[in-house]
Every structure is written in C-alpha cells, then in structure tokens.
Design an enzyme around this catalytic site. Structure first.
Site, short mmCIF file in Angstrom:
data_model
loop_
_atom_site.label_atom_id
_atom_site.label_comp_id
_atom_site.label_asym_id
_atom_site.label_seq_id
_atom_site.Cartn_x
_atom_site.Cartn_y
_atom_site.Cartn_z
N GLU A 146 -7.49 8.28 6.06
CA GLU A 146 -7.79 8.98 7.31
C GLU A 146 -8.23 10.43 7.10
O GLU A 146 -7.54 11.38 7.49
CB GLU A 146 -6.58 8.95 8.25
CG GLU A 146 -6.18 7.55 8.65
CD GLU A 146 -5.04 7.50 9.67
OE1 GLU A 146 -4.78 6.40 10.18
OE2 GLU A 146 -4.43 8.56 9.94
N ARG B 187 0.85 -1.18 0.00
CA ARG B 187 0.00 0.00 0.00
C ARG B 187 0.89 1.24 0.00
O ARG B 187 1.66 1.46 0.94
CB ARG B 187 -0.92 -0.01 1.23
CG ARG B 187 -1.80 1.21 1.30
CD ARG B 187 -2.74 1.19 2.51
NE ARG B 187 -3.36 2.51 2.60
CZ ARG B 187 -3.36 3.29 3.67
NH1 ARG B 187 -2.79 2.88 4.80
NH2 ARG B 187 -3.92 4.48 3.64
N TYR C 132 -4.53 1.59 15.99
CA TYR C 132 -3.32 1.61 16.81
C TYR C 132 -3.60 1.43 18.29
O TYR C 132 -2.87 0.75 18.99
CB TYR C 132 -2.56 2.92 16.58
CG TYR C 132 -2.00 3.05 15.19
CD1 TYR C 132 -0.76 2.50 14.86
CD2 TYR C 132 -2.72 3.68 14.18
CE1 TYR C 132 -0.25 2.59 13.58
CE2 TYR C 132 -2.22 3.77 12.89
CZ TYR C 132 -0.99 3.23 12.60
OH TYR C 132 -0.49 3.30 11.32
N ASN D 204 -7.64 1.67 9.85
CA ASN D 204 -6.36 1.82 10.54
C ASN D 204 -6.60 1.78 12.03
O ASN D 204 -7.50 2.46 12.53
CB ASN D 204 -5.69 3.14 10.16
CG ASN D 204 -5.27 3.20 8.70
OD1 ASN D 204 -5.34 2.20 7.98
ND2 ASN D 204 -4.84 4.37 8.25
N GLU E 248 -3.65 -0.28 8.18
CA GLU E 248 -2.48 0.11 8.97
C GLU E 248 -2.62 -0.45 10.37
O GLU E 248 -3.70 -0.40 10.96
CB GLU E 248 -2.35 1.64 9.12
CG GLU E 248 -1.91 2.38 7.88
CD GLU E 248 -1.77 3.88 8.13
OE1 GLU E 248 -1.53 4.28 9.30
OE2 GLU E 248 -1.91 4.65 7.17
N HIS F 65 -3.10 10.86 0.50
CA HIS F 65 -2.62 10.63 1.87
C HIS F 65 -2.01 11.95 2.39
O HIS F 65 -0.82 12.04 2.66
CB HIS F 65 -1.59 9.50 1.89
CG HIS F 65 -1.34 8.91 3.25
ND1 HIS F 65 -1.36 7.56 3.50
CD2 HIS F 65 -1.05 9.49 4.43
CE1 HIS F 65 -1.09 7.33 4.76
NE2 HIS F 65 -0.89 8.50 5.35
#
Length: 461
Positions: A165, A76, A296, A294, A362, A120
């Site tokens: 995002e 990606r 985290y 994504n 991600e 991005h």
C-alpha cells in the site's frame, strides 16, 4: 450454491512486522518511523505502540501452529528494515537476518509458503532523518535492502511483495500526516508517490539480479473502489479525479510505464513533477508474476460544491470530489460493507490487464469482540464474532463471483491472522481472526478462524 476454487488456489493469512513482532529493542534493531511517531503525544488514539504488539518475535512457533491447524497454505509477513540494516552505513545485522531465517524455516517445515512483504511502512528512522520517501536516495537504499533479503533468504521465499500500500505510505505519511512520519505536505506526498514507485522498480531489479527469473515478484496496492453517486457528467468527473490520484498514480507507472497526463494537469499547482527523471518510468515498469490487492470497503463520490476544501483528505487534488458518508452496517472502523466492490475491482483489473494474475493480499473487518468460556473450544475460550464471519463469507463469495466472471484470481489472504497494533488507532481495533489478550499475549480462537479453516479445507464457499 457451492463454488469450488481452482485446485492451486492459495489460501493464506497476513500480518506486518511493526503490527505483530514487538521486541523493538532486541537483537540490534534500531528505531523506525513508527517508533518515533508513537512516542509523540497524541499521535496514537489509545497511547499504545508496537513495543510489544503480539510478541510474535518470540511466539512465532505458536502462530505457525495455529495456521497449520487452520489449514492455510501461505503466510504473508513483512520484514523490519531496521532489523536487517540498523545503521546508515548499510552493514547487515546478522541477528536480524537469523530471526527471519528461523521463521522461514519453521513455515516451510509446516508446509506453509512464505510471502514476504519487503516494505510495510516501517522506514528506518535514519532514512527519514535524511528526507524519507520524498528523498530520491531512499529508493536506492530500498533497492540495496531488497538485494540483501534476496541474497540471505533466497528460494525460501515463495512470493516477493515489494511494497504494501504505497498509497498509505505516501498520502497518510506525507499528505495528511495521520501516519508516520506525520508530515502534511501534498508536494512531498507526490514526491513520495514517485519514489515509492521507483523503489518498486529498483527493488524488483535487485531481487531478480540475485534470483533471476525464478523469483515470483508482486506488489500490493490498495485501490480505491470509487462509485459515482449518479451518471451526471460532474459526478463521473469526480470519480475520475478520485481514481487518478488514488489508483492511477500507481497502476500507470507500475503496470503501463506512464503517468496519466490528467494527473500532471490536476496537480500542476502543487508540483511540476521535476523529480521524475529520464528512465524512471522504464525502471518502474517491471514484469510481475502476480498483482496483490487489498480490499475492505468502497467509496461513494459525487461532484463537490464550489469552494469545497476537503480538509484532511490524504490524497491531493481532490477539491472537485465529495466523499459521501458510508451507509449500512459499518464495521468498527466506520467502513461500509460492499462485497460486490471486490468483485468489481477484480473483474475490471483482470479485463484491463488480462495477462496479470491477481491475488487478494488483505481482506477482513474489525469488530468489538468479547471472550466466552467454552470447554469445547481450543484453550477453553472462544470469541463469537458473527459479524466478522458474515463479512468473510460474503467477501470470499465475491472472489468466487469474480472468478466465475473470468477474473484470474489466484489467492486470498485473510487480514489478519492476529489482532494487532492498528497503526494510528493503536490496540483499539481488532481485525484478527485470532484474538490476542494484550495483557498475557494469549491467543484465543474466534468463530471466524474456525470458519476460515472450513473454507480453506473445503477449497469452496
């Protein structure tokens, strides 16, 4: 207990153009908002920029070889808009196109499927000069750009990801100003939210106008996994408000064709939403082949005390929300580690949108790494990063748990292939499973890259 992933499960790694490419003055590229932002004193923690970054513009063959040795099946990457359309006149820069064609052909030759993120965060500066994402015309210019990529790249692209995002682009760029272009204006941030949503819809239409239904189209969101501190009604209300402004502003228009009325009510003192025009929601609500997520860390919330200001919070209308400090062993970003949050995200979304496949676009962690000499390691050096390996193991296991619970998860992309330019934090935070020596641009394997290769080749955790 070992879990084997579906046979067609995609294993990949991910990067973004401004974070890895460098070569910001080469082959006709013009400045993006990040070039401008980095040039302002005090905006980047360590004073660096993406001017060189990982020099992937010149070293992409080396990075593809690393991925091939790791065994990943997909990469990606994102395209630098101002490499492709450097001037406001819309003329296409063939030198920029040619770079990505070389990259795409090399990936294909290596047996690695390209997943192209169209945007991005590196908006051309000339578009910011005309108002940026709060300006409706930017969404139209985005659609023109997306159409150019579809025409020039065609079926070389396996998956098209319209945006990465948009939460960050809107709220960090225009809400609290921590990211480029550095504007602090909640009204503008909500205009940016809508025009990014609109860009997604227009861009999807543009790509399909060229490639038809065979185009595999996605968008990557970074939903906040908000956890209410207690079951008290006021804490549940705080979670709901956080969910609305961080998640539903994108889920609703993109996946349901609507803005939740509670969003409009919560922001009534900021904007009247007059920028939402007739037909916009139908345009935004396009069929997708897969949704990128994504993840985290989680966010624990409770009802805020009266008079709460929440100064510096990116999203607007968070006055009733108190965001609690993270606990446990924190990563170098100061983020918590809660793998079960990823399972929750995947299972809840899959239950809500059962016909929409999901992929983790991600997931990773930053730590302070040290290089060790090791004759047996690739290149004679290695980074032992047990904390990153542990994070990876637990989060990939969390994906397995979601699949076992019935979630339709089709892929996982490790963030990031390389240590890179970490936006406002510069080169100070290292997310890579491959270390980059920024003095020499040497690539150094980490234990996490070796571990990821094991998982990929076994298709199991």
């Amino acid at each position: 207990m070992t879990f084997t992933f579906p046979q067609d499960f995609t294993w990949g790694t991910a990067t973004a153009s401004y974070q890895v490419e460098g070569a910001i003055h080469e082959d006709g590229r013009t400045p993006s908002i990040w070039d401008t932002f980095c040039a302002k004193p005090g905006t980047i923690a360590d004073g660096t920029s993406g001017e060189r970054a990982c020099d992937q513009y010149h070293r992409y063959m080396e990075d593809i070889d690393i991925m091939k040795r790791m065994g990943v099946g997909a990469y990606r990457f994102s395209v630098s808009w101002s490499r492709i359309i450097p001037e406001p006149n819309g003329k296409v820069n063939q030198a920029g196109v040619d770079y990505y064609l070389r990259l795409l052909d090399a990936l294909r030759e290596a047996g690695i499927k390209p997943a192209c993120t169209v945007y991005h965060w590196d908006l051309p500066q000339y578009l910011e000069d005309q108002g940026g994402w709060p300006n409706r015309d930017t969404a139209k210019r985005y659609a023109d750009y997306a159409q150019v990529l579809a025409e020039r790249f065609g079926d070389r692209i396996d998956t098209w990801i319209t945006l990465n995002e948009p939460w960050c682009a809107a709220y960090l760029g225009y809400g609290n100003g921590v990211h480029a272009p550095g504007i602090k204006d909640y009204a503008k941030s909500l205009e940016a939210v809508h025009h990014l949503n609109l860009a997604h819809g227009l861009g999807t239409q543009a790509i399909r106008s060229v490639l038809g239904d065979k185009a595999r189209i996605s968008v990557t969101l970074n939903p906040a996994v908000n956890i209410a501190e207690t079951d008290a009604l006021e804490d549940i209300a705080a979670k709901h408000r956080a969910d609305l402004m961080n998640n539903e502003v994108f889920y609703g228009p993109m996946l349901e064709g609507r803005y939740d009325p509670d969003i409009l009510a919560a922001t009534a003192d900021i904007t009247d939403w007059a920028f939402v025009k007739d037909g916009d929601l139908e345009t935004i609500h396009q069929p997708l082949q897969v949704l990128g997520l994504n993840y985290y860390s989680t966010s624990h919330v409770r009802a805020a005390a009266p008079g709460n200001v929440n100064e510096g919070v990116p999203a607007p209308a968070q006055d009733i929300v108190e965001f609690l400090p993270p606990t446990g062993e924190l990563t170098a970003m100061g983020w918590n580690q809660e793998p079960h949050g990823l399972t929750t995200l995947l299972t809840e979304l899959s239950a809500r949108f059962p016909d929409l496949p999901l992929m983790v676009t991600e997931n990773g962690s930053a730590w302070d790494d040290e290089v060790t000499e090791d004759a047996a390691a690739p290149g004679g050096k290695i980074v032992h990063d047990p904390q990153r390996v542990n994070y990876m193991n637990h989060h990939i296991r969390a994906v397995a748990d979601a699949i076992e619970a019935g979630a339709n998860v089709t892929g996982y992309y490790a963030w990031s292939l390389l240590d890179n330019f970490e936006w406002a934090l510069g080169l100070s935070k290292r997310f890579g499973i491959i270390r980059v020596d920024y003095d020499t641009e040497e690539r150094i394997w980490k234990d996490s890259a070796l571990r990821y290769g094991e998982i990929v080749k076994a298709n199991a955790i």
